[in-house]
Design a protein around this motif. Structure first.
Motif, PDB file in Angstrom:
ATOM      1  N   GLN A   1       0.803  -1.601  -0.060  1.00 42.87           N
ATOM      2  CA  GLN A   1       0.107   0.136  -0.140  1.00 42.87           C
ATOM      3  C   GLN A   1       0.756   1.126  -0.004  1.00 42.87           C
ATOM      4  OE1 GLN A   1      -2.957   0.222   2.947  1.00 42.87           O
ATOM      5  NE2 GLN A   1      -3.968   1.720   2.256  1.00 42.87           N
ATOM      6  N   PHE A   2       0.010   2.067  -0.699  1.00 44.00           N
ATOM      7  CA  PHE A   2       0.685   3.292  -0.523  1.00 44.00           C
ATOM      8  C   PHE A   2       1.464   3.769   0.920  1.00 44.00           C
ATOM      9  CE2 PHE A   2       2.522   7.401  -2.394  1.00 44.00           C
ATOM     10  CZ  PHE A   2       2.657   8.523  -2.009  1.00 44.00           C
ATOM     11  N   GLY A   3       2.421   4.508   0.782  1.00 44.14           N
ATOM     12  CA  GLY A   3       2.757   5.253   2.317  1.00 44.14           C
ATOM     13  C   GLY A   3       4.096   5.158   2.730  1.00 44.14           C
ATOM     14  N   ALA A   4       4.774   3.291   2.081  1.00 43.50           N
ATOM     15  CA  ALA A   4       6.046   3.296   2.409  1.00 43.50           C
ATOM     16  C   ALA A   4       6.957   3.870   2.387  1.00 43.50           C
ATOM     17  CB  ALA A   4       6.061   1.617   1.815  1.00 43.50           C
ATOM     18  N   THR A   5       8.343   3.597   3.323  1.00 48.15           N
ATOM     19  CA  THR A   5       9.054   4.954   3.439  1.00 48.15           C
ATOM     20  C   THR A   5      10.501   3.814   3.380  1.00 48.15           C
ATOM     21  OG1 THR A   5       9.047   5.415   5.651  1.00 48.15           O
ATOM     22  CG2 THR A   5       7.866   6.157   3.800  1.00 48.15           C
ATOM     23  N   LYS A   6      10.715   2.169   4.100  1.00 51.50           N
ATOM     24  CA  LYS A   6      11.455   1.961   4.289  1.00 51.50           C
ATOM     25  C   LYS A   6      12.150   1.075   2.879  1.00 51.50           C
ATOM     26  CE  LYS A   6      10.474   1.493   9.369  1.00 51.50           C
ATOM     27  NZ  LYS A   6       9.881   0.189  10.244  1.00 51.50           N
ATOM     28  N   ALA A   7      13.433   0.482   3.531  1.00 52.06           N
ATOM     29  CA  ALA A   7      13.835   0.359   2.086  1.00 52.06           C
ATOM     30  C   ALA A   7      13.365  -0.918   2.046  1.00 52.06           C
ATOM     31  CB  ALA A   7      15.409   0.340   1.862  1.00 52.06           C
ATOM     32  N   ASN A   8      13.378  -1.617   2.841  1.00 55.57           N
ATOM     33  CA  ASN A   8      13.195  -2.967   2.886  1.00 55.57           C
ATOM     34  C   ASN A   8      11.285  -3.530   3.392  1.00 55.57           C
ATOM     35  OD1 ASN A   8      11.788  -2.651   5.056  1.00 55.57           O
ATOM     36  ND2 ASN A   8      13.641  -3.459   7.075  1.00 55.57           N
ATOM     37  N   GLU A   9      10.809  -2.004   2.664  1.00 54.35           N
ATOM     38  CA  GLU A   9       9.010  -2.415   2.100  1.00 54.35           C
ATOM     39  C   GLU A   9       9.228  -2.248   0.635  1.00 54.35           C
ATOM     40  OE1 GLU A   9       7.980   0.542   4.633  1.00 54.35           O
ATOM     41  OE2 GLU A   9       6.126  -0.527   5.277  1.00 54.35           O
ATOM     42  N   TYR A  10      10.035  -2.570  -0.228  1.00 52.09           N
ATOM     43  CA  TYR A  10      10.525  -2.102  -1.782  1.00 52.09           C
ATOM     44  C   TYR A  10      10.965  -3.650  -2.400  1.00 52.09           C
ATOM     45  CZ  TYR A  10       8.694   2.303  -1.220  1.00 52.09           C
ATOM     46  OH  TYR A  10       8.102   3.429  -1.523  1.00 52.09           O
ATOM     47  N   ASP A  11      10.621  -3.514  -3.324  1.00 51.96           N
ATOM     48  CA  ASP A  11      10.511  -5.322  -3.865  1.00 51.96           C
ATOM     49  C   ASP A  11      11.808  -5.438  -4.971  1.00 51.96           C
ATOM     50  OD1 ASP A  11       7.319  -5.440  -2.837  1.00 51.96           O
ATOM     51  OD2 ASP A  11       9.475  -7.279  -1.759  1.00 51.96           O
ATOM     52  N   TYR A  12      11.798  -4.535  -5.421  1.00 45.07           N
ATOM     53  CA  TYR A  12      12.426  -4.177  -6.898  1.00 45.07           C
ATOM     54  C   TYR A  12      13.211  -2.993  -6.419  1.00 45.07           C
ATOM     55  CZ  TYR A  12       9.020  -7.876  -7.829  1.00 45.07           C
ATOM     56  OH  TYR A  12       8.095  -9.257  -8.040  1.00 45.07           O
ATOM     57  N   TRP A  13      14.350  -3.105  -7.299  1.00 42.84           N
ATOM     58  CA  TRP A  13      15.328  -1.666  -7.534  1.00 42.84           C
ATOM     59  C   TRP A  13      16.246  -1.915  -8.537  1.00 42.84           C
ATOM     60  CZ3 TRP A  13      15.818   1.597  -3.508  1.00 42.84           C
ATOM     61  CH2 TRP A  13      15.287   0.772  -1.941  1.00 42.84           C
ATOM     62  N   GLY A  14      16.507  -0.189  -9.192  1.00 43.42           N
ATOM     63  CA  GLY A  14      17.070  -0.775 -10.577  1.00 43.42           C
ATOM     64  C   GLY A  14      18.592  -0.296  -9.576  1.00 43.42           C
ATOM     65  N   GLN A  15      19.697   0.472 -10.690  1.00 42.33           N
ATOM     66  CA  GLN A  15      20.999  -0.367 -10.506  1.00 42.33           C
ATOM     67  C   GLN A  15      21.822   0.993  -9.783  1.00 42.33           C
ATOM     68  OE1 GLN A  15      20.024   0.594 -13.178  1.00 42.33           O
ATOM     69  NE2 GLN A  15      20.879   2.277 -14.128  1.00 42.33           N
ATOM     70  N   GLY A  16      21.161   2.274  -9.993  1.00 43.38           N
ATOM     71  CA  GLY A  16      21.448   3.005  -9.173  1.00 43.38           C
ATOM     72  C   GLY A  16      22.003   4.272 -10.419  1.00 43.38           C
ATOM     73  N   THR A  17      21.817   5.670 -10.398  1.00 38.20           N
ATOM     74  CA  THR A  17      22.003   6.652 -10.849  1.00 38.20           C
ATOM     75  C   THR A  17      23.232   7.712 -10.387  1.00 38.20           C
ATOM     76  OG1 THR A  17      22.101   7.840 -12.765  1.00 38.20           O
ATOM     77  CG2 THR A  17      20.965   7.800 -11.336  1.00 38.20           C
ATOM     78  N   GLN A  18      24.335   7.630 -10.544  1.00 36.76           N
ATOM     79  CA  GLN A  18      24.875   9.047  -9.535  1.00 36.76           C
ATOM     80  C   GLN A  18      24.679  10.335  -9.488  1.00 36.76           C
ATOM     81  OE1 GLN A  18      27.514   8.174  -7.190  1.00 36.76           O
ATOM     82  NE2 GLN A  18      27.345   9.857  -6.605  1.00 36.76           N
ATOM     83  N   VAL A  19      24.470  11.065  -8.579  1.00 37.55           N
ATOM     84  CA  VAL A  19      24.426  12.340  -8.351  1.00 37.55           C
ATOM     85  C   VAL A  19      25.673  13.145  -7.805  1.00 37.55           C
ATOM     86  CG1 VAL A  19      23.211  14.515  -7.799  1.00 37.55           C
ATOM     87  CG2 VAL A  19      22.117  12.343  -9.202  1.00 37.55           C
ATOM     88  N   THR A  20      26.481  13.655  -8.515  1.00 36.77           N
ATOM     89  CA  THR A  20      27.298  14.452  -7.244  1.00 36.77           C
ATOM     90  C   THR A  20      27.221  16.018  -7.825  1.00 36.77           C
ATOM     91  OG1 THR A  20      28.993  12.362  -7.988  1.00 36.77           O
ATOM     92  CG2 THR A  20      30.267  14.752  -7.550  1.00 36.77           C
ATOM     93  N   VAL A  21      27.485  16.924  -6.554  1.00 35.96           N
ATOM     94  CA  VAL A  21      26.880  17.591  -6.660  1.00 35.96           C
ATOM     95  C   VAL A  21      28.037  19.036  -5.783  1.00 35.96           C
ATOM     96  CG1 VAL A  21      25.395  19.910  -6.137  1.00 35.96           C
ATOM     97  CG2 VAL A  21      24.682  17.748  -6.457  1.00 35.96           C
ATOM     98  N   SER A  22      29.154  19.666  -6.661  1.00 32.78           N
ATOM     99  CA  SER A  22      30.148  19.893  -6.835  1.00 32.78           C
ATOM    100  C   SER A  22      29.709  21.746  -5.736  1.00 32.78           C
ATOM    101  CB  SER A  22      31.276  20.248  -6.923  1.00 32.78           C
ATOM    102  OG  SER A  22      30.880  21.522  -8.292  1.00 32.78           O
ATOM    103  N   SER A  23      30.468  22.637  -5.167  1.00 34.87           N
ATOM    104  CA  SER A  23      30.293  23.734  -4.421  1.00 34.87           C
ATOM    105  C   SER A  23      31.113  24.673  -4.966  1.00 34.87           C
ATOM    106  CB  SER A  23      30.834  23.437  -2.681  1.00 34.87           C
ATOM    107  OG  SER A  23      32.126  23.288  -2.636  1.00 34.87           O
TER     108      SER A  23
END
Length: 124
Positions: free
Chosen positions: A102-124
């Motif tokens: 149900q909508f409202g899950a905020t914990k990683a272990n409540e999600y079953d499928y994941w992507g590989q991720g994308t890197q975000v780098t912010v410089s000052s």
């Protein structure tokens, strides 16, 4: 089952913007709640935002402070995350994830499928 692929990450200067995308495979994409998480080096994976299957309901972490906007296009099996006013503290790998809970899950272990991720780098 659903497969997720993120894109759109990169290196930007503070104050800049990025639009991350999460492309999904599968014919039943609209039944999944989609969430975005991020993980900085040495930190746990933290919830950023989520969107309901219909796209009508959204949830944001407090630190977002109006800078992030999540949206989805079920016809294209796509979820976007617009990030504005980036700060160095936003530097992390950003992951999209899917759940049938149900909508409202905020914990990683409540999600079953994941992507590989994308890197975000912010410089000052």
């Amino acid at each position: 089952q659903v497969q997720l692929v993120e894109s759109g990450g990169g290196a930007v200067q503070a104050g800049g913007s990025l639009r991350l995308s999460c492309a999904a495979s599968g014919r039943t994409f609209s039944v999944y709640v989609i969430g975005w998480f991020r993980q900085a080096p040495g930190n746990e994976r933290e919830f950023v935002t989520s969107i309901s299957g219909s796209g009508f309901t959204r949830n944001y972490a407090d630190f977002v402070k109006g800078r992030f906007t999540i949206s989805r296009n079920n016809a294209k099996n796509l979820v976007n995350l617009q990030i504005n006013s980036l700060t160095p503290e936003d530097t992390a790998v950003y992951y999209c994830a899917a759940t049938l809970r149900q909508f409202g899950a905020t914990k990683a272990n409540e999600y079953d499928y994941w992507g590989q991720g994308t890197q975000v780098t912010v410089s000052s």
